[in-house]
Write a protein that holds these residues in place. Structure first.
Motif, PDB file in Angstrom:
ATOM      1  N   ARG A  15       0.843  -1.195   0.000  1.00 46.32           N
ATOM      2  CA  ARG A  15       0.000   0.000   0.000  1.00 46.32           C
ATOM      3  C   ARG A  15       0.883   1.251   0.000  1.00 46.32           C
ATOM      4  O   ARG A  15       2.026   1.208   0.461  1.00 46.32           O
ATOM      5  CB  ARG A  15      -0.899   0.026   1.237  1.00 46.32           C
ATOM      6  CG  ARG A  15      -1.990  -1.040   1.243  1.00 46.32           C
ATOM      7  CD  ARG A  15      -2.737  -1.045   2.563  1.00 46.32           C
ATOM      8  NE  ARG A  15      -3.882  -1.937   2.522  1.00 46.32           N
ATOM      9  CZ  ARG A  15      -3.802  -3.258   2.675  1.00 46.32           C
ATOM     10  NH1 ARG A  15      -2.631  -3.830   2.900  1.00 46.32           N
ATOM     11  NH2 ARG A  15      -4.893  -3.996   2.615  1.00 46.32           N
ATOM     12  N   GLU A  20      -2.885   9.567   1.655  1.00 45.84           N
ATOM     13  CA  GLU A  20      -3.629  10.820   1.579  1.00 45.84           C
ATOM     14  C   GLU A  20      -3.485  11.442   0.189  1.00 45.84           C
ATOM     15  O   GLU A  20      -2.456  12.033  -0.126  1.00 45.84           O
ATOM     16  CB  GLU A  20      -3.145  11.802   2.659  1.00 45.84           C
ATOM     17  CG  GLU A  20      -3.465  11.373   4.079  1.00 45.84           C
ATOM     18  CD  GLU A  20      -2.415  10.468   4.695  1.00 45.84           C
ATOM     19  OE1 GLU A  20      -1.313  10.350   4.109  1.00 45.84           O
ATOM     20  OE2 GLU A  20      -2.697   9.858   5.746  1.00 45.84           O
ATOM     21  N   SER A  22      -6.172  13.408  -1.027  1.00 44.49           N
ATOM     22  CA  SER A  22      -7.259  14.376  -1.071  1.00 44.49           C
ATOM     23  C   SER A  22      -6.826  15.639  -1.810  1.00 44.49           C
ATOM     24  O   SER A  22      -5.678  16.074  -1.702  1.00 44.49           O
ATOM     25  CB  SER A  22      -7.679  14.742   0.355  1.00 44.49           C
ATOM     26  OG  SER A  22      -8.432  15.935   0.382  1.00 44.49           O
ATOM     27  N   ALA A 338     -13.932   4.497  -5.124  1.00 44.10           N
ATOM     28  CA  ALA A 338     -13.336   5.305  -4.062  1.00 44.10           C
ATOM     29  C   ALA A 338     -13.525   4.650  -2.700  1.00 44.10           C
ATOM     30  O   ALA A 338     -12.610   4.664  -1.866  1.00 44.10           O
ATOM     31  CB  ALA A 338     -13.945   6.700  -4.081  1.00 44.10           C
ATOM     32  N   SER A 339     -14.696   4.057  -2.474  1.00 46.61           N
ATOM     33  CA  SER A 339     -14.974   3.414  -1.190  1.00 46.61           C
ATOM     34  C   SER A 339     -14.077   2.202  -0.959  1.00 46.61           C
ATOM     35  O   SER A 339     -13.558   2.010   0.147  1.00 46.61           O
ATOM     36  CB  SER A 339     -16.447   3.001  -1.144  1.00 46.61           C
ATOM     37  OG  SER A 339     -16.739   2.307   0.054  1.00 46.61           O
ATOM     38  N   GLU A 342     -10.584   3.314  -0.085  1.00 54.50           N
ATOM     39  CA  GLU A 342     -10.497   3.838   1.286  1.00 54.50           C
ATOM     40  C   GLU A 342     -10.556   2.714   2.311  1.00 54.50           C
ATOM     41  O   GLU A 342      -9.786   2.706   3.280  1.00 54.50           O
ATOM     42  CB  GLU A 342     -11.613   4.844   1.531  1.00 54.50           C
ATOM     43  CG  GLU A 342     -11.564   5.466   2.908  1.00 54.50           C
ATOM     44  CD  GLU A 342     -12.199   6.838   2.976  1.00 54.50           C
ATOM     45  OE1 GLU A 342     -12.398   7.329   4.102  1.00 54.50           O
ATOM     46  OE2 GLU A 342     -12.488   7.428   1.916  1.00 54.50           O
ATOM     47  N   LYS A 343     -11.446   1.747   2.109  1.00 51.75           N
ATOM     48  CA  LYS A 343     -11.557   0.631   3.057  1.00 51.75           C
ATOM     49  C   LYS A 343     -10.269  -0.168   3.130  1.00 51.75           C
ATOM     50  O   LYS A 343      -9.914  -0.708   4.183  1.00 51.75           O
ATOM     51  CB  LYS A 343     -12.722  -0.269   2.657  1.00 51.75           C
ATOM     52  CG  LYS A 343     -14.085   0.333   2.943  1.00 51.75           C
ATOM     53  CD  LYS A 343     -15.213  -0.597   2.524  1.00 51.75           C
ATOM     54  CE  LYS A 343     -16.581   0.027   2.819  1.00 51.75           C
ATOM     55  NZ  LYS A 343     -17.682  -0.853   2.366  1.00 51.75           N
ATOM     56  N   GLY A 345      -7.350   1.120   2.779  1.00 51.36           N
ATOM     57  CA  GLY A 345      -6.252   1.978   3.224  1.00 51.36           C
ATOM     58  C   GLY A 345      -5.268   2.285   2.114  1.00 51.36           C
ATOM     59  O   GLY A 345      -4.105   2.627   2.376  1.00 51.36           O
ATOM     60  N   ALA A 347      -6.085   4.507  -0.629  1.00 53.08           N
ATOM     61  CA  ALA A 347      -6.262   5.889  -1.082  1.00 53.08           C
ATOM     62  C   ALA A 347      -7.450   6.485  -0.353  1.00 53.08           C
ATOM     63  O   ALA A 347      -8.540   5.891  -0.346  1.00 53.08           O
ATOM     64  CB  ALA A 347      -6.475   5.949  -2.590  1.00 53.08           C
ATOM     65  N   LEU A 348      -7.254   7.634   0.244  1.00 53.98           N
ATOM     66  CA  LEU A 348      -8.304   8.299   0.992  1.00 53.98           C
ATOM     67  C   LEU A 348      -8.802   9.529   0.223  1.00 53.98           C
ATOM     68  O   LEU A 348      -8.004  10.274  -0.339  1.00 53.98           O
ATOM     69  CB  LEU A 348      -7.781   8.738   2.361  1.00 53.98           C
ATOM     70  CG  LEU A 348      -7.122   7.642   3.211  1.00 53.98           C
ATOM     71  CD1 LEU A 348      -6.580   8.227   4.508  1.00 53.98           C
ATOM     72  CD2 LEU A 348      -8.095   6.509   3.487  1.00 53.98           C
ATOM     73  N   ASP A 349     -10.116   9.689   0.189  1.00 55.93           N
ATOM     74  CA  ASP A 349     -10.729  10.914  -0.354  1.00 55.93           C
ATOM     75  C   ASP A 349     -10.414  11.133  -1.825  1.00 55.93           C
ATOM     76  O   ASP A 349     -10.050  12.242  -2.233  1.00 55.93           O
ATOM     77  CB  ASP A 349     -10.290  12.141   0.460  1.00 55.93           C
ATOM     78  CG  ASP A 349     -10.486  11.957   1.965  1.00 55.93           C
ATOM     79  OD1 ASP A 349     -11.536  11.416   2.341  1.00 55.93           O
ATOM     80  OD2 ASP A 349      -9.587  12.341   2.724  1.00 55.93           O
TER      81      ASP A 349
END
Length: 391
Positions: A15, A20, A22, A338-339, A342-343, A345, A347-349
């Motif tokens: 990962r 982050e 965003s 996107a979800s 994020e779940k 870990g 890529a966030l936002d």
């Protein structure tokens, strides 16, 4: 369904170290910890000598790193980039015809401000997401309001060639996702705005307003026809209030945020300044460009490489199975991507902006490490394959 699931690519083993991505607030600078804020002037007035000194330090560092000419004023203002833009619109517009470029969400917001709030006659040059308006229609005698880089569309102007050197009107440029990553033509821009939370990875709520001598002259010669809120007032007795650009502020700033941006600017200066920050953003974009070129399910929202952002990189899903879905189902598919990222870990936002076409938006500014963008790419393929397995 079982046969399809077998062909799904395996979950990547690595990962991004910092997931982050965003587009605001953006990733902190590499190596940041709360220890960077230990010297903040807390429990003191921002108008005290130490407080004003830190505010002035933030302004001085901004000038050096962003390569702002000495002839221009730099002020720290309330309300993030939005506050800075609206201060300029309310204070400067009125004497001339207004043109606005609207090719993404925030550019359209400035149209609302000018046309519906200030009720000024204006010409709006529009383009759909992914494209630029016809820049040859820009009138040098009009005041021009535009975004240099569309945060929500991933489209940027390629250069300032469409702005006349001998223009009569002012240019008001929202550069919040271009500053510190792209070359701003200071000789062509009369007002430049940005926020700390974008390319610097700073904290929110504060904006920066840069004024050229031409903009100062307009401030001192023009009295707006509408009431001016205190937060927007930059003149007194017909003269620019210079202390606003020398460490004083109209309202009370967060000294924690000030210390944080000083840390970010010090880091930027230490790695080589604007050229190094631009190179880092370009390298991040290059990783995604190489991947998009060999990946059939995805494309850039900005088709023209010359107008493609190196910060707010917007992607769309072009796989025929997804393209055949109704519009709301396509939007749901993009949200699923996107979800899942994020779940995991990874890529966030990274969901596309709410008003933009459905897709992903990945921030590639200088505070993001190229190694993390490279680590993200397999996860993008994984998220797509697992989501598309059910189509």
């Amino acid at each position: 369904m079982g046969d399809i699931a077998v062909t799904t690519i395996p979950r990547p083993a690595v990962r991004p170290a910092r997931p982050e991505f965003s587009s605001g607030p953006c990733a902190k600078r590499p190596g940041w910890t709360p220890e960077a804020l230990k010297d903040a002037v807390l429990g003191r007035s921002h108008r005290s000598k130490p407080g004003k000194a830190r505010l002035q330090a933030a302004i001085d560092l901004t000038r050096r790193v962003l390569e702002v000419p000495d002839s221009h004023l730099i002020g720290i203002v309330p309300g993030s980039d939005t506050g800075a833009v609206e201060m300029a619109l309310w204070s400067l517009l009125g004497p001339r015809k207004v043109q606005l470029l609207a090719f993404e969400s925030f550019g359209k917001d400035w149209v609302t401000d000018v046309v519906k709030q200030l009720k000024l006659p204006a010409e709006v040059l529009e383009a759909p997401y992914g494209e630029l308006p016809d820049l040859s229609r820009v009138d040098p005698e009009a005041d021009l309001v535009f975004t240099w880089n569309g945060t929500t569309s991933g489209v940027r102007v390629p250069d300032a060639g469409f702005i006349a050197a001998d223009r009569g009107g002012l240019t008001i440029c929202d550069a919040t996702s271009a500053a510190f990553a792209q070359d701003l033509a200071w000789d062509k821009l009369d007002v430049v705005t940005f926020s700390w939370q974008k390319a610097l990875g700073g904290e929110g709520a504060h904006g920066v307003l840069v004024l050229s001598p031409r903009a100062v002259a307009r401030l001192e010669s023009h009295t707006p026809a509408w009431p001016m809120p205190k937060l927007f007032r930059m003149t007194k007795n017909g003269k620019v209030t210079l202390d606003l650009f020398e460490g004083a502020t109209i309202n009370t700033p967060s000294m924690l945020c000030v210390e944080d941006v000083i840390d970010a600017l010090t880091w930027a200066q230490g790695i080589g300044g604007l050229a190094a920050m631009r190179a880092r953003a370009d390298a991040n974009l290059a990783v995604l460009a190489d991947w998009v070129a060999k990946t059939p399910w995805v494309a850039f929202l900005a088709a023209d490489p010359a107008t493609r952002s190196n910060t707010s990189v917007c992607l769309k899903v072009v796989d025929p199975r997804v393209a055949a879905l109704p519009a709301d189902a396509q939007a749901d598919f993009a949200k699923t991507l996107a979800s899942r990222l994020e779940k995991e870990g990874a890529a966030l936002d990274v969901g596309g902006y709410r008003d933009a076409p459905p897709g992903l938006r990945i921030w590639c500014g200088a505070t993001v490490e190229t190694a993390d963008v490279a680590a993200l790419v397999p996860w993008l393929d994984w998220a797509f394959e697992t989501a598309a397995a059910g189509l």
